[in-house]
Design an enzyme around this catalytic site. Sequence first.
Site, mmCIF file in Angstrom:
data_model
loop_
_atom_site.group_PDB
_atom_site.id
_atom_site.type_symbol
_atom_site.label_atom_id
_atom_site.label_comp_id
_atom_site.label_asym_id
_atom_site.label_seq_id
_atom_site.Cartn_x
_atom_site.Cartn_y
_atom_site.Cartn_z
ATOM 1 N N GLY A 292 44.829 35.859 34.848
ATOM 2 C CA GLY A 292 44.020 36.471 35.950
ATOM 3 C C GLY A 292 42.715 36.619 34.621
ATOM 4 O O GLY A 292 42.613 37.741 34.065
ATOM 5 N N LYS B 32 44.755 45.584 31.806
ATOM 6 C CA LYS B 32 43.528 44.403 32.346
ATOM 7 C C LYS B 32 42.883 45.416 31.468
ATOM 8 O O LYS B 32 42.209 46.611 31.355
ATOM 9 C CB LYS B 32 43.108 45.443 33.711
ATOM 10 C CG LYS B 32 41.996 44.690 34.331
ATOM 11 C CD LYS B 32 41.798 45.207 35.703
ATOM 12 C CE LYS B 32 40.207 44.793 36.064
ATOM 13 N NZ LYS B 32 39.491 44.719 36.840
ATOM 14 N N ASP C 174 37.263 43.542 49.113
ATOM 15 C CA ASP C 174 37.559 42.596 48.257
ATOM 16 C C ASP C 174 39.198 41.797 48.414
ATOM 17 O O ASP C 174 39.683 41.653 47.922
ATOM 18 C CB ASP C 174 37.269 42.191 46.950
ATOM 19 C CG ASP C 174 37.365 40.781 46.336
ATOM 20 O OD1 ASP C 174 37.147 39.916 46.639
ATOM 21 O OD2 ASP C 174 37.719 40.715 45.382
#
Length: 914
Positions: free
Chosen positions: A786, A807, A904
């Site tokens: 991602g 991440k 978000d």
Amino acid sequence: MPGNPWTLLSSLLLSFFFILIRSPYAAFAVNQQGEALLSWKASFNGSPQALSNWDAWDVTPCNWLGIVCNFNNQVVELELRYVDLFGQLPANFTSLLTLNKLVLSGANLTGPIPKEISTLTQLTHLDLSENVLSGEIPSELCGLYRLQQLHLNSNQLKGSIPIEIGNLTSLKWLILYDNQLSGGIPSTIGKLKNLEMIRAGGNKELEGPLPPAIGNCTNLVMLGLAETSISGFLPPTLGLLKKLQTIAIYTAYLSGQIPPEIGDCTGLQNIYLYENSLAGSIPSSLGNLRNLENLLLWQNNLVGIIPPELGNCNKLSVIDASMNSLTGSIPQSVGNLSSLQELQLSVNQISGEIPSTLGNCRQMTHIELDNNQITGAIPGELGNLTNLTILFLWQNKLEGNIPDSISNCYNLEAVDLSQNSLTGPIPTGIFQLKKLNKLLLLSNNLMGNIPPEIGNCSSLIRFRASNNKITGSIPIQLGSLQNLNFLDLGSNRLTGFIPQEISGCRNLTFLDLHSNSIGGTLPLSLSKLISLQFVDFSDNLIEGTLSSSLGSLSSLTKLVLGKNRFSGSIPTELGSCSKLQLLDLSSNKLMGNIPATLGKIPALEIALNMSWNQLTGEIPEEFTSLDKLAILDISHNQLVGDLQNLAGLQNLVLLNVSHNNFSGRVPDTPFFSKLPLNALAGNPSICFSGNQCFAYDGKGGGSSSKRRGARVAMVVLLCTACALLMAAVYIISSSKKRSRGPHHDCDIEGDADLEMGPPWELTLYQKLDLSIADVTRSLNAGNIIGRGRSGVVYRVTVSSGLTIAVKRFRSSEKTSASSFSSEIATLARIRHRNILRLLGWGASRKTKLLFYDYMPNGTLGALLHEGCGRDMLDWDIRFKIALGLAEGLAYLHHDCVPAIIHRDVKAHNILLGD
């Protein structure tokens, strides 16, 4: 009298001959256009039942389903909607050149759009929407000069919008949304003088700026490019579109200012520009838009004041400019907007007072002004808003009393005034509101008693008034609230006892009364609240024994009873609370053995705290099953025996067994070898690996302990010196390498900016067996799962076989450090089953990493929109996903103090577990 047999035979022969003659010509009974349509039908996978009246014996197809003919019996329209044809679009149109309308929508058609459709030169209306068509849009379609409507939405079309689109000079509607189109909007679209509607939203790869030539489409009414990658500035030529009613370019990448020329679009009714990166101020020229009904600008980078000229837009129904950086005060002119229903200005830097003129907006249903710097009192004129359903004013600087007039807003459903400086009592009248389901008053300076009239508010689901100065006792009338789900009265000055009547709140799942002066005993009726999931009575004066009936709370996940005066033994029935994740019984006067049943609670994974009691006996053997437990504190008791039953707890992060009477050897495991000595202090008979035992009580030890301490100190100093020396060598060598040539920024997918050498700072919140070297080796393009605006997410399998998500933040971004710190500060303090768990983080000079649980099923967005298993999502699963999302958001918004706003929420940010 019997008939002549020869006559009978002759009749039979003639009939048979007629059958033989008719059969070969059966296919030609219908005209040529009918034959073509029948060949279409035959090409589909099975003849749909809906086309059963397409009969070859008819002379013409004019009476067939979906067919319209002209006076010459020529087919001019073919319209089939939501008929499962299951096949590809036919390419033979030579017999149907009279068609001017072709609609095959929702027909489960697959394959490409045949370019042969371009032979239908009479077409004015082409609709192939809601199928599974693939491939590119044939440029040949742009030769249909009479075409007025083109509907290709909701397919799987790829490629770019043909540059030849400008040839369709008769086109009025161009509908392309929800495909997989890419590239930019061709400037040739400016040739479409008759264009009234363009909708191309939902094509995530559609990119580039909106061409200035769009200003030539002077008949344009609707401009829709939402949920695309459209970027750049809005062209000033938009001001030429006098007939434009709706501009919808939200959830995109627009930047720059909103052009003042947009105020010349006098026909504008709807402006949807939210979720972009628009900067600058809101143009005062918007005040010229007298037909404007909806102004949605939330989540941008807008600054400046709210223009008072908006008060001229007397048809305005919704203003939403939340999540920007707006300053100044709310203009008094907002009170002129008699049609205004929603005013949403949350998460800005708005100051000043709430204008009393808001009381003139009698149609108002939503006021959301939270997370600003608004001062003054809540105006009593808000009581005029009888249609108001939502009033959110939390996290401001409001003062004074809650106005009694708020009880006049009889349609109110949700009120949140938390995190202000409000004083005075809770108005009695607020509990007369028959539709009120949420009342949040956290973190103010409210005083006085909870009014007994609370029992009249039968609709109340959530009541939170913690961190105030509320006094008196909990009213027994609270037990009348059968719909109450969440009760939070912690950190007040409540006295008295917990009323038995609380058992009437049968739907209660969250009950927090911590940090008050509540006495008495636990009511036995508490066991009737079988939906309870969270209970916190800590830091009160509650006494008596713990009832065995607590074991009937089968839904309980967290039970916090610390800092009270409970005595007696811990009931073994607590082991029946199979969903319990956290149990805190610390700082009481509990005695007896630790029940073995606690070791059999399968969900116990957050914490077990029984410290500062008078517990005796040994650690139960059943504790070996607590392999998910992260925190165990049994310090300051009178426990005996050894610690071997804790040796296998691989997930432990924190352990404290100090100040007991433990003996025997400390387990020889990596975890115990790194355990701080103060976690073992006060156990004189504990032995470490080897044969020598020592007594450590925090006050010093014998001479052997001192010698050992000196040796340890020397080793630590030598190790530190070596580490510093290695770091210095590394820094010098790195600087020499940089000095040999110019510096080149690397893309985040490359490895050049990975800081492999020391120093690495590593913090783990869970028991993980990983090394930074293992992690960094896996950060390559093949493991990317991602991408986001702040970084890239990788799938990493560590040496133990565990797969985690890592991440990696963009090293070149100035906001990287703040985003990294923000995620740690936010996620490290929350824990919820529907929120992704932060496992830890690592950081070096140039590289910042976050470690998360890996979700093998990917995102909801991929499942819904990218064909990655849509069939798995039956309605039951969809409901569970929606419910889980709602629970997670409710926890962030309402259960975290301060509240956390996600900002978000979208399908691609919803990860699916097992």
